[in-house]
Scaffold this active site. Structure first.
Site, PDB file in Angstrom:
ATOM      1  N   LYS A  73     -46.459  11.688 -56.010  1.00 14.53           N
ATOM      2  CA  LYS A  73     -45.877  11.516 -57.396  1.00 14.53           C
ATOM      3  C   LYS A  73     -44.778  12.692 -57.414  1.00 14.53           C
ATOM      4  O   LYS A  73     -43.667  12.456 -57.922  1.00 14.53           O
ATOM      5  CB  LYS A  73     -47.071  12.264 -58.398  1.00 14.53           C
ATOM      6  CG  LYS A  73     -47.675  11.059 -59.046  1.00 14.53           C
ATOM      7  CD  LYS A  73     -48.609  11.586 -60.074  1.00 14.53           C
ATOM      8  CE  LYS A  73     -49.501  10.319 -60.595  1.00 14.53           C
ATOM      9  NZ  LYS A  73     -50.149  10.911 -61.815  1.00 14.53           N
ATOM     10  N   ASP A 109     -47.322   9.681 -67.799  1.00 18.92           N
ATOM     11  CA  ASP A 109     -48.777  10.536 -67.710  1.00 18.92           C
ATOM     12  C   ASP A 109     -48.567  11.342 -69.063  1.00 18.92           C
ATOM     13  O   ASP A 109     -49.730  11.371 -69.796  1.00 18.92           O
ATOM     14  CB  ASP A 109     -48.919  11.332 -66.595  1.00 18.92           C
ATOM     15  CG  ASP A 109     -49.098  10.691 -65.348  1.00 18.92           C
ATOM     16  OD1 ASP A 109     -49.796   9.503 -65.553  1.00 18.92           O
ATOM     17  OD2 ASP A 109     -48.971  11.136 -64.154  1.00 18.92           O
TER      18      ASP A 109
END
Ligand code: ATR
Length: 286
Positions: A73, A109
Site C-alpha cells: 500500500k 480505507d
C-alpha cells in the site's frame, strides 16, 4: 451454458502478498455481475520485489483497476501518475484506476472506516476517540475522523515517534485544530480510557488468538464503543461484548472501502447490500 466472461470482459483485481485470504474477488465480482457490468475481479499475488513489474503489467494488459493490499500500500504510491488528497496525507493507496495507462491512486480505507462506523454511531463529530496504532491503517482512520470534524483523538502507540510524525504530516489538513491529536505511549493507555467514548484498534494485535492483549481489557466500560479493524471478533471485541458495549469488527470497513473502489472504477453506485451479503456468507473462506 451461460459463461459470464468473453472477449470484452474488463479485468480488475487485487495485488497483495499473500492474497489468498482476500474476500474482495468474491464481493467485487458479485457487484459487477449484479450491476450488469462485463467485468471480473481477480487475485494477483505479487512479491514485494515484483511490484514494479506488476505495475508495468497493469498498463501493458490494460487492467482497468486494482486494489492494493499488504505489503504494497505504501510502496505503490511512487509508481502512480497522480494521487488523491487522501493518499497524499495517509501515504498509502489501496485503490488504483487505470485511464489508458495513466494510473491514479486513491485511498478508500478512510471512507470505509467512517461509513462502517456510522452504522453503529450515526453522529461521529462529538465523540472523543482513542485510536491504538500509528501505522498506515491508523493514518487512514485518523484522516477520516479529522475530516468528519472530530475534535479530540488520543493516539496510543508502542513507538511514540510514529504518532509525532502523523501530527506533523496532518498539520495542514483542513479543519486541523491545534492539539487535536494527543500522543500517548501504549503503556499509559489505561489512564486515558476514561477520556474516550470510542476505542479503535488499528494494530494487527488480535489477528492471532494467542496475541497478548494491548492493555488490560477488563478496564473497558459499558459506555465505550469499541471498534477493531481486524475482520473477526478479536479478544478485544469479545471483552467489549461481555461488558455490554456497542462494538464492531473490520467487516463494515472492508465492505465500504470496496464499495467506494467500485464507484471510482465504474462511476456507478455500488450494490452495497449485495456486497454485504456475499461478505457475510463467506466469513471463513479457505
Ligand atoms: P498497517 O499499515 O496495517 O497499519 P503498520 O504500518 O506496520 O501496518 O503498523 C502496524 C501498527 O501495529 C503499528 O502501530 C505497530 O506499532 P509500532 O509502530 O510500535 O510498531 C502496531 N503493532 C504491531 N505489533 C504490535 C505489538 N505486538 N504490540 C503493540 N503494537 C503493535
Amino acid at each position: 451454458m451461460d459463461i459470464p466472461v468473453n472477449g470484452d470482459t474488463k479485468v480488475y483485481g487485487i495485488i497483495g502478498y499473500p492474497v489468498r485470504h482476500s474476500k474482495s474477488p468474491q464481493f467485487q465480482t458479485a457487484a459487477f455481475f449484479y450491476s450488469g457490468l462485463n467485468c471480473i475481479y481477480l487475485p494477483f499475488e505479487v512479491k514485494p520485489e515484483n511490484l514494479s513489474k506488476a505495475v508495468d503489467g497493469i498498463r501493458a494488459l490494460s487492467i482497468k483497476g486494482v486494489n492494493i493490499t499488504v505489503p504494497h500500500k505504501e510502496e505503490i504510491v511512487k509508481h502512480l501518475d497522480e494521487i488523491s488528497e487522501e493518499v497524499r496525507y495517509i501515504g498509502a493507496s489501496n485503490t488504483v484506476k487505470n485511464l489508458d495507462g495513466y494510473l491514479i491512486g486513491y485511498n478508500t480505507d478512510s471512507y470505509g472506516f467512517i461509513e462502517g462506523l456510522k452504522e453503529i454511531l450515526p453522529v461521529i463529530r462529538d465523540k472523543r476517540f482513542l485510536v491504538i496504532g500509528a501505522g498506515g491503517a491508523s493514518r487512514a482512520v485518523i484522516y477520516g475522523l479529522i475530516k468528519e470534524g472530530v475534535q479530540k483523538i488520543i493516539v496510543a502507540n508502542r513507538t511514540v515517534n510514529r504518532i509525532y510524525r502523523i501530527m506533523e504530516d496532518f498539520k495542514t489538513l483542513s479543519r486541523f485544530i491545534e492539539n487535536i491529536i494527543e500522543p500517548v505511549p501504549l503503556e499509559r493507555i489505561e489512564e486515558k480510557l476514561k477520556n474516550a467514548d470510542v476505542i479503535v484498534n488499528t494494530t494487527s494485535v488480535g489477528l492471532r488468538d494467542d496475541d497478548p492483549p494491548l492493555f488490560d481489557y477488563s478496564k473497558i466500560e459499558k459506555k465505550h464503543i469499541v471498534v477493531d479493524i481486524i475482520y473477526k471478533n478479536t479478544r478485544l471485541l469479545e471483552t467489549a461484548e461481555k461488558k455490554g458495549c456497542i462494538y464492531q469488527n473490520g467487516l463494515p470497513m472492508l465492505l465500504y472501502q470496496g464499495a467506494k473502489a467500485f464507484e471510482i472504477w465504474t462511476g456507478k453506485k455500488a450494490p452495497v447490500e449485495i456486497m454485504r451479503r456475499v461478505l457475510e456468507e463467506n466469513k471463513n473462506p479457505p
